[in-house]
Design an enzyme around this catalytic site. Structure first.
Site, mmCIF file in Angstrom:
data_model
loop_
_atom_site.group_PDB
_atom_site.id
_atom_site.type_symbol
_atom_site.label_atom_id
_atom_site.label_comp_id
_atom_site.label_asym_id
_atom_site.label_seq_id
_atom_site.Cartn_x
_atom_site.Cartn_y
_atom_site.Cartn_z
ATOM 1 N N LYS A 213 -0.052 -10.005 8.461
ATOM 2 C CA LYS A 213 0.163 -8.612 8.850
ATOM 3 C C LYS A 213 -1.190 -8.096 9.308
ATOM 4 O O LYS A 213 -2.126 -7.985 8.507
ATOM 5 C CB LYS A 213 0.693 -7.786 7.678
ATOM 6 N N TYR B 41 -2.452 -10.210 4.592
ATOM 7 C CA TYR B 41 -2.481 -8.794 5.004
ATOM 8 C C TYR B 41 -3.919 -8.401 5.271
ATOM 9 O O TYR B 41 -4.733 -8.337 4.348
ATOM 10 C CB TYR B 41 -1.851 -7.939 3.902
ATOM 11 N N THR C 67 0.825 -1.204 0.000
ATOM 12 C CA THR C 67 0.000 0.000 0.000
ATOM 13 C C THR C 67 0.860 1.255 0.000
ATOM 14 O O THR C 67 0.614 2.190 -0.770
ATOM 15 C CB THR C 67 -0.912 0.019 1.241
ATOM 16 N N TYR D 109 -12.982 -4.403 -2.370
ATOM 17 C CA TYR D 109 -14.211 -4.082 -3.110
ATOM 18 C C TYR D 109 -15.139 -5.277 -3.273
ATOM 19 O O TYR D 109 -16.334 -5.175 -3.021
ATOM 20 C CB TYR D 109 -13.911 -3.467 -4.490
ATOM 21 N N ARG E 79 -9.199 -0.351 4.652
ATOM 22 C CA ARG E 79 -8.932 -0.013 3.249
ATOM 23 C C ARG E 79 -9.642 -0.950 2.293
ATOM 24 O O ARG E 79 -9.914 -0.562 1.149
ATOM 25 C CB ARG E 79 -7.427 -0.037 2.974
ATOM 26 N N ILE F 206 5.513 -4.567 9.987
ATOM 27 C CA ILE F 206 5.679 -4.096 8.609
ATOM 28 C C ILE F 206 5.283 -2.637 8.653
ATOM 29 O O ILE F 206 4.114 -2.290 8.790
ATOM 30 C CB ILE F 206 4.840 -4.927 7.622
#
Length: 294
Positions: free
Chosen positions: A164, A135, A46, A109, A140, A206
């Site tokens: 993560k 992740y 990202t 999405y 997000r 991270i």
């Protein structure tokens, strides 16, 4: 063995004024991270603006990073997508370049079910041999990986080794680690929660913060693993105002501004991201000065 232990930097992708990837500055950033004790480089995540890189750019940045690091520390490539076939393509290509692991974000999405998430991650992991770190960043992606799903994947898919966790939900992370039975390598995805997650058995972080403060971020982890929990906690708490400033607007807008303030040439952002508000930029600069990195 974990893919890495300690502080991994979620490295930015620097751009020239014309929008092209600035490989000269990228090479300088890689060297700066290694010189300052960073334990791994996570490329094209990202923070690396992977969502606005073409597939060709995405893979070329990964290849270039692997070549520049040259085996000195692990390189983990972000190759996730909301399209399973695309994630498989990026992952298999990245594996050819010699990455040490892959970071796969939850499909965004689409908002897959837990069954769909399991099938997606398994399909991608089965296409490669290198270790895979999941992740989880629901803020997000609009999609959360349940603790039970993470544990099931790490138990049943040989090369899925950890997660993560950037949900910020400590109760969920506690539940995850209570179910993990040592089978899940946990990495903090939030710079303000490094020490708490290490205390739950985490392997490291991270980190966005590590872009501008690599030595300090490394020390938060190193102190903890050396048994100096109080020292790790003190470093964690000292970093909180800077962490808040680095996330006062959507990542990686502030961290690129911070790198540019340091003279490290992160360059422009790709639209739809834009330069941060001046009021926030002033607060960021103050936080950097207070922290001693500017």
């Amino acid at each position: 063995m974990a893919v890495f232990t300690g502080a991994g930097v979620a490295i930015v992708t620097p751009f020239k004024d014309n929008g092209e990837v600035d490989y000269e500055k990228f090479a300088e950033m890689v060297e700066y991270q290694i010189e300052n004790g960073t334990d791994a480089i996570i490329v094209c995540g990202t923070t690396g603006e992977s969502s606005t890189l073409t597939h060709e750019e995405h893979l070329d940045v990964i290849r270039y990073c692997v070549e520049k690091v040259n085996g000195r520390i692990p390189v983990i490539a972000g190759t996730g997508s909301n399209c399973t076939d695309t994630a498989i393509y990026l992952s298999t290509e990245a594996e050819k370049y010699g990455v040490d692991g892959l970071l796969l974000v939850t499909p965004y999405y689409n908002k897959a079910t837990q069954k769909g998430l399991y099938q997606h991650f398994k399909a991608v992991a089965d296409s490669v041999k290198v270790p895979v770190i999941l992740y989880n960043v629901p803020s997000r992606t609009g999609c959360n990986i349940a603790p039970e799903t993470v544990v099931k994947l790490c138990t049943e898919v040989e090369n899925i080794v950890g997660v993560k966790e950037a949900s910020g939900n400590l109760s969920q992370i506690v539940k995850l680690m209570s179910l993990a039975d040592g089978k899940v390598d946990l990495y903090s995805g939030n710079d303000d929660q490094i020490t708490p997650l290490l205390a739950l058995g985490g392997k490291g972080v991270i980190s966005v913060l590590s872009n501008v403060a690599p030595r300090q971020t490394h020390e938060i982890c190193a102190k903890f693993f050396a048994g100096d929990v109080a020292g790790s906690c003190a470093e964690q708490l000292r970093a909180i105002p800077l962490c808040n400033a680095l996330f006062c607007e959507v990542n990686p807008i502030p961290v690129k501004k911070a790198l540019n303030l340091q003279g490290r040439g992160a360059g422009i952002l790709r639209m739809p991201l834009c330069e941060m508000e001046e009021e926030n930029a002033v607060k960021l600069e103050k936080a950097m000065k207070d922290y001693g990195i500017l």
